[in-house]
Design a protein around this motif. Structure first.
Motif, mmCIF file in Angstrom:
data_model
loop_
_atom_site.group_PDB
_atom_site.id
_atom_site.type_symbol
_atom_site.label_atom_id
_atom_site.label_comp_id
_atom_site.label_asym_id
_atom_site.label_seq_id
_atom_site.Cartn_x
_atom_site.Cartn_y
_atom_site.Cartn_z
ATOM 1 N N HIS A 322 39.522 -78.538 12.465
ATOM 2 C CA HIS A 322 39.766 -78.622 11.027
ATOM 3 C C HIS A 322 41.234 -78.582 10.609
ATOM 4 C CE1 HIS A 322 35.461 -77.971 10.705
ATOM 5 N NE2 HIS A 322 35.561 -76.812 11.319
ATOM 6 N N SER A 323 42.147 -78.125 11.453
ATOM 7 C CA SER A 323 43.480 -77.794 10.948
ATOM 8 C C SER A 323 44.459 -78.959 10.930
ATOM 9 C CB SER A 323 44.077 -76.659 11.790
ATOM 10 O OG SER A 323 44.392 -77.129 13.096
ATOM 11 N N ALA A 324 44.262 -79.964 11.810
ATOM 12 C CA ALA A 324 45.262 -81.041 11.996
ATOM 13 C C ALA A 324 46.620 -80.450 12.345
ATOM 14 C CB ALA A 324 45.350 -81.914 10.743
ATOM 15 N N ALA A 325 46.622 -79.389 13.141
ATOM 16 C CA ALA A 325 47.863 -78.699 13.495
ATOM 17 C C ALA A 325 48.515 -79.352 14.715
ATOM 18 C CB ALA A 325 47.575 -77.227 13.780
ATOM 19 N N ARG A 326 49.814 -79.091 14.857
ATOM 20 C CA ARG A 326 50.553 -79.563 16.033
ATOM 21 C C ARG A 326 50.708 -78.472 17.085
ATOM 22 N NH1 ARG A 326 55.813 -81.591 13.028
ATOM 23 N NH2 ARG A 326 55.319 -79.635 11.954
ATOM 24 N N ASP A 345 48.399 -71.204 12.978
ATOM 25 C CA ASP A 345 48.662 -72.613 13.275
ATOM 26 C C ASP A 345 49.486 -73.214 12.144
ATOM 27 O OD1 ASP A 345 46.959 -74.243 11.268
ATOM 28 O OD2 ASP A 345 45.492 -72.824 12.063
ATOM 29 N N ASP A 346 50.120 -74.367 12.420
ATOM 30 C CA ASP A 346 50.970 -75.031 11.431
ATOM 31 C C ASP A 346 50.245 -76.209 10.777
ATOM 32 O OD1 ASP A 346 50.847 -76.759 13.540
ATOM 33 O OD2 ASP A 346 52.999 -77.095 13.700
ATOM 34 N N GLY A 347 48.921 -76.074 10.636
ATOM 35 C CA GLY A 347 48.118 -77.164 10.079
ATOM 36 C C GLY A 347 48.185 -77.241 8.568
ATOM 37 N N ARG A 348 47.198 -77.927 7.994
ATOM 38 C CA ARG A 348 47.225 -78.225 6.569
ATOM 39 C C ARG A 348 46.752 -77.082 5.694
ATOM 40 N NH1 ARG A 348 42.749 -82.801 7.656
ATOM 41 N NH2 ARG A 348 40.994 -81.467 8.255
ATOM 42 N N GLY A 349 46.211 -76.012 6.267
ATOM 43 C CA GLY A 349 45.811 -74.854 5.490
ATOM 44 C C GLY A 349 44.580 -75.122 4.640
ATOM 45 N N GLY A 350 44.396 -74.279 3.622
ATOM 46 C CA GLY A 350 43.263 -74.432 2.726
ATOM 47 C C GLY A 350 41.962 -73.877 3.266
ATOM 48 N N ALA A 351 41.993 -73.119 4.361
ATOM 49 C CA ALA A 351 40.757 -72.550 4.912
ATOM 50 C C ALA A 351 40.263 -71.430 4.002
ATOM 51 C CB ALA A 351 40.992 -72.024 6.323
ATOM 52 N N THR A 383 48.196 -71.479 8.407
ATOM 53 C CA THR A 383 47.023 -70.619 8.355
ATOM 54 C C THR A 383 47.226 -69.455 9.319
ATOM 55 O OG1 THR A 383 45.500 -72.393 7.738
ATOM 56 C CG2 THR A 383 44.557 -70.469 8.823
ATOM 57 N N ARG A 384 47.023 -68.258 8.819
ATOM 58 C CA ARG A 384 47.165 -67.057 9.651
ATOM 59 C C ARG A 384 45.902 -66.206 9.506
ATOM 60 N NH1 ARG A 384 51.247 -65.184 7.472
ATOM 61 N NH2 ARG A 384 52.849 -65.975 8.882
ATOM 62 N N VAL A 385 45.273 -65.926 10.616
ATOM 63 C CA VAL A 385 44.088 -65.062 10.644
ATOM 64 C C VAL A 385 44.435 -63.807 11.431
ATOM 65 C CG1 VAL A 385 41.712 -64.802 11.399
ATOM 66 C CG2 VAL A 385 42.477 -66.985 10.466
ATOM 67 N N THR A 386 44.204 -62.660 10.807
ATOM 68 C CA THR A 386 44.442 -61.378 11.465
ATOM 69 C C THR A 386 43.112 -60.631 11.559
ATOM 70 O OG1 THR A 386 46.670 -61.271 10.538
ATOM 71 C CG2 THR A 386 45.746 -59.235 11.438
ATOM 72 N N ALA A 387 42.773 -60.218 12.750
ATOM 73 C CA ALA A 387 41.534 -59.475 12.978
ATOM 74 C C ALA A 387 41.879 -58.133 13.591
ATOM 75 C CB ALA A 387 40.598 -60.258 13.891
ATOM 76 N N GLU A 388 41.148 -57.119 13.169
ATOM 77 C CA GLU A 388 41.317 -55.778 13.725
ATOM 78 C C GLU A 388 39.995 -55.296 14.298
ATOM 79 O OE1 GLU A 388 42.994 -52.842 11.239
ATOM 80 O OE2 GLU A 388 44.666 -54.090 10.548
ATOM 81 N N LEU A 389 40.080 -54.646 15.436
ATOM 82 C CA LEU A 389 38.908 -54.043 16.071
ATOM 83 C C LEU A 389 39.232 -52.604 16.435
ATOM 84 C CD1 LEU A 389 37.903 -56.954 18.460
ATOM 85 C CD2 LEU A 389 36.505 -56.076 16.600
ATOM 86 N N PRO A 390 38.255 -51.728 16.423
ATOM 87 C CA PRO A 390 38.535 -50.354 16.872
ATOM 88 C C PRO A 390 38.848 -50.340 18.358
ATOM 89 C CG PRO A 390 36.180 -50.676 16.533
ATOM 90 C CD PRO A 390 36.848 -51.914 16.021
ATOM 91 N N TRP A 391 39.882 -49.599 18.730
ATOM 92 C CA TRP A 391 40.230 -49.483 20.142
ATOM 93 C C TRP A 391 39.335 -48.450 20.797
ATOM 94 C CZ3 TRP A 391 43.355 -51.998 23.522
ATOM 95 C CH2 TRP A 391 43.525 -51.408 24.771
ATOM 96 N N ARG A 392 38.648 -48.889 21.817
ATOM 97 C CA ARG A 392 37.822 -47.975 22.588
ATOM 98 C C ARG A 392 38.280 -48.060 24.039
ATOM 99 N NH1 ARG A 392 32.156 -50.115 20.036
ATOM 100 N NH2 ARG A 392 32.557 -49.481 17.884
ATOM 101 N N PRO A 393 38.611 -46.926 24.646
ATOM 102 C CA PRO A 393 39.130 -46.968 26.023
ATOM 103 C C PRO A 393 38.087 -47.473 26.997
ATOM 104 C CG PRO A 393 38.679 -44.722 25.358
ATOM 105 C CD PRO A 393 38.515 -45.563 24.131
ATOM 106 N N ARG A 394 38.564 -48.086 28.042
ATOM 107 C CA ARG A 394 37.675 -48.613 29.074
ATOM 108 C C ARG A 394 37.228 -47.485 29.977
ATOM 109 N NH1 ARG A 394 37.114 -53.874 30.314
ATOM 110 N NH2 ARG A 394 36.195 -54.450 32.302
ATOM 111 N N ALA A 395 35.928 -47.364 30.196
ATOM 112 C CA ALA A 395 35.405 -46.336 31.079
ATOM 113 C C ALA A 395 35.911 -46.554 32.500
ATOM 114 C CB ALA A 395 33.878 -46.322 31.057
#
Length: 407
Positions: A322-326, A345-351, A383-395
């Motif tokens: 969808h982005s037409a980014a380079r 990405d440096d695409g056309r945005g509008g998402a 377009t910039r997407v930022t996602a956060e997840l809880p940090w859970r240590p690896r057993a």
């Protein structure tokens, strides 16, 4: 009767020189508030009587074997009464109070259930609501009934003032106990999202197996069967060689489809080597040049690692489609007790979250595990997407298994 509660340009100038049109004295909301106030008294009398009788019997018989179970059953009934009152306030007053979470006994059995019911703060607050509501219900019923026939010009304002007190009582006594209780209720709702997503993934895997690798393997078995018959009949000519060659090609295609399917379930490189190499491999398959940066001193729990991987995977698919980014960039790092992911990405945005690109579903899935999803996509990009997840240590066991697999 028409509701003129919103002023319009036809009733006055937009520069504020003319006052807005007054609200209709008896509009639809006023009639709902009047209905709420008039229905308070019969419901209040019934609830008060039941609570008083229940408490008297339950406390009086608490020294016997039926007293405490009777109290527990009454508290469960108080929960149902609270649900009725929340629904009534939602319909007639426009007050939306979230439903409290259900009871969760720590262990199975009658006595854990009994103890959980007896110390349930939600049910006790509902009982308190029924107990203190009767005097107020009597007052509001009397004032509303008299005003309806004697002082009706002031009834709209009186109804609004009286129901504002009711709104405060509903929010104060019928809402979840505290922030933790509200969070539990939200997570119960989010659990349904996770369940629906898992069911959809299982259906996708079944469909891919049925229409892809399974169909190819069936065709392969039929082809090899025909070749076997010709060999047994002594017809080892060029047609048999062609059939075997075709079967060989079908085997390679089926193997490739099974590898792709396994990668879609959980890629081996993620299990063996972690997010850095896995995202680098993922970026290499994107149609847009992607640079990756993963700054993690240790690996998170496998579940969080998997969610992070598939989040980036879906976002890069959106970039390709969808982005037409380079170019695009992927960054992953840890901040305190959160795992942060940023895809740009440096695409056309509008998402948009409601744009049909799967962003809304992705946000729902992250929210279901106490994560966050933020989209910044102005028209023209970037377009910039930022996602956060809880940090859970690896057993330790998971880390050791992953290291052994990597060796």
């Amino acid at each position: 009767m028409t509701d003129n509660s919103r002023p319009s340009a036809a009733h006055g100038a937009l520069d504020g020189t003319s006052p807005p049109a007054p609200r209709a004295p008896l509009n639809a909301w006023t009639w709902r508030e009047i209905a709420y106030l008039l229905s308070n008294f019969p419901l209040g009398v019934a609830a008060f009587a039941l609570v008083v009788v229940w408490l008297a019997l339950g406390l009086g018989l608490s020294v016997t074997v039926i007293g405490l179970p009777l109290l527990a059953a009454g508290l469960m009934a108080c929960r149902q009464y609270g649900r009725l009152e929340r629904a009534r306030a939602r319909v007639l007053l426009g007050v939306r109070v979230p439903e409290p979470s259900g009871l969760r006994p720590g262990e199975r059995g009658f006595f854990p259930w009994l103890w959980t019911c007896l110390k349930d703060p939600v049910a006790w607050r509902h009982a308190l609501f029924a107990f203190i509501r009767l005097p107020w219900a009597l007052l509001t019923f009397t004032l509303t009934f008299v005003s309806l026939f004697v002082a009706w010009p002031v009834l709209p304002w009186l109804a609004r003032w009286l129901t504002n007190v009711d709104r405060a009582m509903v929010r104060g006594l019928l809402s979840p106990s505290d922030e933790l209780e509200r969070r539990i209720a939200e997570l119960e709702s989010d659990r349904m999202t996770v369940t629906d997503t898992a069911a959809a993934d299982l259906r996708r895997i079944e469909r891919d197996l049925h229409d892809g690798a399974q169909a190819r393997l069936v065709a392969l078995a039929m082809g090899l069967g025909l070749a076997k018959e010709k060999l047994l009949e002594g017809q080892a000519d060029e047609s048999v060689a062609a059939m075997v060659d075709e079967a060989h090609g079908e085997v390679k295609l089926a193997l490739q489809e099974l590898r792709d399917l396994a990668r879609g379930i959980h890629p081996a490189i993620l299990t063996d080597r972690g997010l850095g190499p896995a995202l680098t491999s993922l970026a290499g398959r994107c149609t847009v040049p992607v640079t990756t940066s993963v700054d993690l001193e240790e690996r998170p729990a496998p579940a969080i690692e998997g969610i992070a991987y598939f989040t980036v995977s879906e976002l890069l698919q959106n970039v390709s489609k969808h982005s037409a980014a380079r170019r695009a960039e992927v960054e992953v790092w840890r901040s305190a007790d959160r795992l942060l992911i940023q895809v740009q990405d440096d695409g056309r945005g509008g998402a948009r979250l409601d744009g049909g690109s799967g962003m809304a579903g992705l946000a729902d899935r992250l929210g279901a595990v106490d994560g966050l999803f933020m989209l910044d996509s102005p028209a023209g990009g970037p377009t910039r997407v930022t996602a956060e997840l809880p940090w859970r240590p690896r057993a330790e066991g998971a880390a050791g298994a992953a290291g052994a697999a990597g060796d």
